[in-house]
Design a protein around this motif. Structure first.
Motif, PDB file in Angstrom:
ATOM      1  N   MET A  17       8.136 -66.231  39.054  1.00  0.00           N
ATOM      2  CA  MET A  17       8.143 -65.018  38.292  1.00  0.00           C
ATOM      3  C   MET A  17       9.340 -65.057  37.360  1.00  0.00           C
ATOM      4  SD  MET A  17       8.242 -61.003  39.436  1.00  0.00           S
ATOM      5  CE  MET A  17       9.340 -61.270  40.768  1.00  0.00           C
ATOM      6  N   ILE A  18       9.148 -64.557  36.147  1.00  0.00           N
ATOM      7  CA  ILE A  18      10.253 -64.452  35.200  1.00  0.00           C
ATOM      8  C   ILE A  18      10.318 -63.037  34.660  1.00  0.00           C
ATOM      9  CG2 ILE A  18      10.000 -66.864  34.495  1.00  0.00           C
ATOM     10  CD1 ILE A  18       9.037 -65.593  31.745  1.00  0.00           C
ATOM     11  N   TRP A  19      11.467 -62.668  34.160  1.00  0.00           N
ATOM     12  CA  TRP A  19      11.651 -61.423  33.429  1.00  0.00           C
ATOM     13  C   TRP A  19      12.282 -61.800  32.111  1.00  0.00           C
ATOM     14  CZ3 TRP A  19      16.089 -59.096  31.446  1.00  0.00           C
ATOM     15  CH2 TRP A  19      15.887 -57.831  30.901  1.00  0.00           C
ATOM     16  N   THR A  20      11.704 -61.317  31.024  1.00  0.00           N
ATOM     17  CA  THR A  20      12.221 -61.614  29.700  1.00  0.00           C
ATOM     18  C   THR A  20      12.706 -60.318  29.070  1.00  0.00           C
ATOM     19  OG1 THR A  20      10.604 -63.386  29.497  1.00  0.00           O
ATOM     20  CG2 THR A  20      11.675 -62.678  27.486  1.00  0.00           C
ATOM     21  N   PRO A  21      13.949 -60.282  28.600  1.00  0.00           N
ATOM     22  CA  PRO A  21      14.456 -59.051  27.998  1.00  0.00           C
ATOM     23  C   PRO A  21      13.710 -58.708  26.706  1.00  0.00           C
ATOM     24  CG  PRO A  21      16.143 -60.783  27.985  1.00  0.00           C
ATOM     25  CD  PRO A  21      14.932 -61.342  28.640  1.00  0.00           C
ATOM     26  N   PRO A  22      13.684 -57.444  26.331  1.00  0.00           N
ATOM     27  CA  PRO A  22      13.024 -57.030  25.093  1.00  0.00           C
ATOM     28  C   PRO A  22      13.575 -57.798  23.891  1.00  0.00           C
ATOM     29  CG  PRO A  22      13.680 -55.110  26.366  1.00  0.00           C
ATOM     30  CD  PRO A  22      14.285 -56.306  27.033  1.00  0.00           C
ATOM     31  N   GLY A  23      12.661 -58.190  22.999  1.00  0.00           N
ATOM     32  CA  GLY A  23      13.057 -58.865  21.766  1.00  0.00           C
ATOM     33  C   GLY A  23      13.262 -60.360  21.879  1.00  0.00           C
ATOM     34  N   GLU A  24      13.145 -60.936  23.065  1.00  0.00           N
ATOM     35  CA  GLU A  24      13.337 -62.375  23.230  1.00  0.00           C
ATOM     36  C   GLU A  24      11.997 -63.088  23.167  1.00  0.00           C
ATOM     37  OE1 GLU A  24      14.601 -65.415  26.729  1.00  0.00           O
ATOM     38  OE2 GLU A  24      15.976 -63.756  26.319  1.00  0.00           O
ATOM     39  N   GLU A  25      11.844 -63.997  22.182  1.00  0.00           N
ATOM     40  CA  GLU A  25      10.612 -64.777  22.090  1.00  0.00           C
ATOM     41  C   GLU A  25      10.602 -65.800  23.212  1.00  0.00           C
ATOM     42  OE1 GLU A  25       9.955 -66.544  18.293  1.00  0.00           O
ATOM     43  OE2 GLU A  25       9.870 -64.618  17.278  1.00  0.00           O
ATOM     44  N   HIS A  26       9.433 -65.995  23.805  1.00  0.00           N
ATOM     45  CA  HIS A  26       9.285 -66.991  24.855  1.00  0.00           C
ATOM     46  C   HIS A  26       7.845 -67.456  24.889  1.00  0.00           C
ATOM     47  CE1 HIS A  26       8.279 -63.149  26.705  1.00  0.00           C
ATOM     48  NE2 HIS A  26       7.530 -63.819  27.549  1.00  0.00           N
ATOM     49  N   TRP A  27       7.623 -68.568  25.545  1.00  0.00           N
ATOM     50  CA  TRP A  27       6.305 -69.187  25.567  1.00  0.00           C
ATOM     51  C   TRP A  27       5.914 -69.461  27.000  1.00  0.00           C
ATOM     52  CZ3 TRP A  27       4.573 -74.099  27.053  1.00  0.00           C
ATOM     53  CH2 TRP A  27       3.292 -74.420  26.627  1.00  0.00           C
ATOM     54  N   HIS A  28       4.657 -69.221  27.310  1.00  0.00           N
ATOM     55  CA  HIS A  28       4.093 -69.554  28.620  1.00  0.00           C
ATOM     56  C   HIS A  28       2.999 -70.571  28.382  1.00  0.00           C
ATOM     57  CE1 HIS A  28       5.771 -65.883  30.463  1.00  0.00           C
ATOM     58  NE2 HIS A  28       5.553 -65.371  29.283  1.00  0.00           N
ATOM     59  N   GLY A  29       2.905 -71.540  29.203  1.00  0.00           N
ATOM     60  CA  GLY A  29       1.829 -72.490  29.005  1.00  0.00           C
ATOM     61  C   GLY A  29       1.724 -73.495  30.127  1.00  0.00           C
ATOM     62  N   ALA A  30       0.740 -74.309  29.996  1.00  0.00           N
ATOM     63  CA  ALA A  30       0.500 -75.353  30.977  1.00  0.00           C
ATOM     64  C   ALA A  30       0.115 -76.620  30.234  1.00  0.00           C
ATOM     65  CB  ALA A  30      -0.626 -74.934  31.914  1.00  0.00           C
ATOM     66  N   ALA A  31       0.114 -77.693  30.941  1.00  0.00           N
ATOM     67  CA  ALA A  31      -0.333 -78.970  30.394  1.00  0.00           C
ATOM     68  C   ALA A  31      -1.718 -79.252  30.951  1.00  0.00           C
ATOM     69  CB  ALA A  31       0.650 -80.067  30.800  1.00  0.00           C
ATOM     70  N   PRO A  32      -2.451 -80.166  30.319  1.00  0.00           N
ATOM     71  CA  PRO A  32      -3.809 -80.456  30.797  1.00  0.00           C
ATOM     72  C   PRO A  32      -3.866 -80.837  32.282  1.00  0.00           C
ATOM     73  CG  PRO A  32      -3.472 -81.464  28.661  1.00  0.00           C
ATOM     74  CD  PRO A  32      -2.121 -80.915  29.110  1.00  0.00           C
ATOM     75  N   ASP A  33      -2.780 -81.383  32.814  1.00  0.00           N
ATOM     76  CA  ASP A  33      -2.787 -81.778  34.220  1.00  0.00           C
ATOM     77  C   ASP A  33      -1.898 -80.882  35.096  1.00  0.00           C
ATOM     78  OD1 ASP A  33      -0.439 -82.614  33.081  1.00  0.00           O
ATOM     79  OD2 ASP A  33      -0.419 -84.580  34.055  1.00  0.00           O
ATOM     80  N   HIS A  34      -1.527 -79.700  34.606  1.00  0.00           N
ATOM     81  CA  HIS A  34      -0.723 -78.740  35.372  1.00  0.00           C
ATOM     82  C   HIS A  34      -1.355 -77.358  35.246  1.00  0.00           C
ATOM     83  CE1 HIS A  34       2.259 -81.928  35.132  1.00  0.00           C
ATOM     84  NE2 HIS A  34       2.915 -81.311  36.097  1.00  0.00           N
ATOM     85  N   PHE A  35      -1.682 -76.763  36.381  1.00  0.00           N
ATOM     86  CA  PHE A  35      -2.313 -75.455  36.405  1.00  0.00           C
ATOM     87  C   PHE A  35      -1.288 -74.361  36.117  1.00  0.00           C
ATOM     88  CE2 PHE A  35      -3.701 -71.629  38.680  1.00  0.00           C
ATOM     89  CZ  PHE A  35      -4.929 -71.448  38.092  1.00  0.00           C
TER      90      PHE A  35
END
Length: 51
Positions: free
Chosen positions: A1-19
């Protein structure tokens, strides 16, 4: 789990071999979603090791 402060750009993702599951919760409608990743970008080379 993560918490991102307001206004901070961030990316979530996976790779083809990682769920990955993404569930987003927010308290207001003030959300700026970034551009979708294209299939070419998704299938492209990794910039770091995910293991």
């Amino acid at each position: 789990m993560i918490w991102t402060p307001p206004g901070e750009e961030h990316w979530h993702g996976a790779a083809p071999d990682h769920f990955m599951t993404h569930i987003a919760l927010w308290e207001t409608d003030d959300v700026d979603w970034l551009d979708h990743v294209t299939d070419t970008e998704y299938a492209g080379p990794r910039t770091r090791d995910l293991s």
